[in-house]
Design a protein around this motif. Structure first.
Motif, short mmCIF file in Angstrom:
data_model
loop_
_atom_site.label_atom_id
_atom_site.label_comp_id
_atom_site.label_asym_id
_atom_site.label_seq_id
_atom_site.Cartn_x
_atom_site.Cartn_y
_atom_site.Cartn_z
N UNK A 70 -70.94 63.41 -59.68
CA UNK A 70 -71.38 62.74 -58.44
C UNK A 70 -72.13 63.72 -57.53
N UNK B 264 -75.48 64.92 -59.27
CA UNK B 264 -76.45 63.82 -59.27
C UNK B 264 -77.02 63.57 -57.90
N UNK B 265 -76.14 63.49 -56.89
CA UNK B 265 -76.62 63.16 -55.55
C UNK B 265 -77.49 64.27 -54.97
N UNK C 13 -79.26 66.37 -56.69
CA UNK C 13 -80.54 66.32 -57.42
C UNK C 13 -81.43 65.20 -56.88
N UNK C 14 -80.83 64.01 -56.64
CA UNK C 14 -81.61 62.87 -56.11
C UNK C 14 -82.22 63.24 -54.74
N UNK C 15 -81.36 63.81 -53.87
CA UNK C 15 -81.83 64.16 -52.51
C UNK C 15 -82.95 65.19 -52.60
N UNK D 277 -85.00 65.88 -55.13
CA UNK D 277 -86.23 65.31 -55.73
C UNK D 277 -86.96 64.44 -54.71
N UNK D 278 -86.19 63.60 -53.98
CA UNK D 278 -86.81 62.73 -52.98
C UNK D 278 -87.40 63.54 -51.83
#
Lengths: 283, 174
Positions: A16, A19-20, A22-24, A26-27
């Motif tokens: 979790x 992943x989070x 990495x998402x933040x 990348x965005x």
């Protein structure tokens, strides 16, 4: 391996958090990249506007030599990949690269299609549509801006050369800027973000794992070791205090074993007592 | 063998069959997450190749669809979606909820791909959507897998107990 409490606790948390983050990242990188490109495009449009304004006087006086010199001088500036002025018909009138002069521009190419996609060319173009990004023949990433040269009363009324009042756009100035420095900044930002993300991940997942290990898995392992042996040993004393609920569990287990042993001894005593009593009665 | 004994043995055979069927279903359920991940990965590959497969949107179609949302707005929505979906899965893990991996997530993620595509910034944001999908689906799959495995162990223990009992009863009858 997947059945142990340690694995089952750490995998969801690690997944979790990783992943989070990495998402933040990348965005965030994508948003910052877009902002930097928008800023570069805005500054490019300002340069294009400056060039149009600086050539205005030469255009009004139809001073082609002066105009050619301005284009050539600005085009020599570092970071300018191309600079050209083309007329209403799409013929390149002036260019930094003199070999291009006189060539016809294809109206279907990107940069022209923004206005020329319909039956009638659009006279006004939104700022973002004036900008395009592509790789040129030398493999350089270019951010290009097209700045329309609009008709003015002074253009259609001067005696030296005449433009019809009906032509709203007299031509276009097209400037292409090298995106190399911007790409270098983005690459630097990308590496910094990757290092920052890895550091956050190591600290978060490592910290959670270390805390769980210290306060739960080590005492649990000790508890398992103690409860696995049939004879009470000195090892149980290690869990008597300092491990919170696990220590309490160890104490309860200890008292349970003591009570069980007492009961066993009492039962054995009772058995031997009864046996002695029966022997006495028989004799 | 009396009628009562025969009927009891039949019931035990039925129970055994039901347990075996339940174990088979649980095994299938534990693999469902992998299928969801595979479906999403396949969709993402198609999206990645979309520029080569799909023709570019014509200005008429773009005009018909209207102004697309800004990429910053879509990214903010993606982060909110990822945050709430991860929280929901973690909540399910805490409560040991038996809810299976939902294919609806693939639908939501395809919508994000579509919005980025229409805004013309898909290539810049492709990896963010992929990371979101993989995180949510991997977490859900892991949760369902561990839950199914725990159930399978329970069922196998019950089955072993039942088979032992059936074996003992047969031994007594002989």
């Amino acid at each position: 391996m997947f059945q142990s409490i340690a694995t089952r606790s750490i995998i969801p948390v690690g997944l979790a958090v990783t992943g989070f983050v990495a998402i933040c990242c990348l965005s965030l990188y994508s948003i910052m990249k877009q902002d930097m490109i928008d800023e570069a495009a805005q500054s490019g449009r300002n340069i294009a506007n400056t060039v149009v304004l600086s050539t205005r006087y030469a255009m009004l006086h139809n001073d082609r030599q002066h105009l050619g010199n301005i284009i050539a001088n600005i085009g020599q500036q570092q970071g300018v990949e191309h600079l050209r002025v083309f007329n209403h018909e799409g013929l390149i009138s002036f260019s930094r690269n003199t070999s291009e002069t006189g060539q016809q521009i294809n109206k279907n190419t990107e940069g022209c299609s923004g206005c020329h996609s319909g039956l009638k060319p659009a006279a006004l173009l939104a700022a973002e549509k004036q900008t395009r990004r592509f790789k040129n023949e030398r493999g350089v990433e270019v951010l290009a801006m097209s700045q329309p040269i609009y008709n003015e009363p002074s253009c259609s009324t001067t005696a030296c050369h005449y433009h019809s009042q009906n032509n709203r756009v007299l031509g276009m100035l097209d400037i292409g800027l090298d995106q190399g420095p911007l790409q270098n900044s983005l690459a630097l930002m990308r590496y910094r973000m990757i290092i920052f993300t890895l550091m956050i991940l190591v600290l978060t997942v490592g910290g959670v794992a270390a805390l769980l290990n210290r306060s739960f898995f080590i005492p649990l392992k000790k508890l398992v070791d103690i409860t696995s042996v049939s004879v009470l040993s000195d090892a149980e004393k290690e869990l008597e205090s300092g491990f919170g609920e696990v220590s309490l569990l160890a104490q309860n287990y200890h008292s349970l074993v003591v009570r069980l042993n007492d009961a066993k001894e009492a039962l054995a005593r009772c058995h031997s007592c009864n046996k002695t009593k029966a022997d006495t009665e028989n004799t | 063998m009396t009628n009562q004994e025969t009927s009891r043995e039949l019931t035990q055979i039925d129970q055994r069959a039901a347990l075996l069927e339940s174990i088979r279903r649980l095994h299938a359920r534990s693999h469902r997450g992998m299928w969801t991940i595979a479906a999403f990965a396949f969709t993402s590959v198609l999206v990645m190749l979309g520029d080569r497969i799909l023709p570019p949107l014509t200005p008429e179609v773009k005009k018909m669809l209207g102004t697309p949302p800004t990429s910053n707005m879509i990214s903010a929505l993606l982060i909110v979606y990822a945050f709430s979906a991860i929280l929901l899965v973690l909540g399910r893990i805490t409560n040991a909820s038996p809810k299976t991996v939902s294919f609806s997530h693939i639908g939501y993620l395809v919508c994000f791909y579509a919005f980025y595509y229409l805004s013309g910034v898909l290539s810049e944001n492709f990896w963010a959507v992929l990371a979101t999908g993989m995180t949510i689906l991997c977490l859900e799959s892991y949760h369902i897998w561990t839950l199914s495995m725990a159930k399978i162990r329970e069922e196998e223990e019950t089955l072993a107990l039942l088979e032992r009992r059936m074996g003992l009863e047969r031994g007594h009858n002989r």
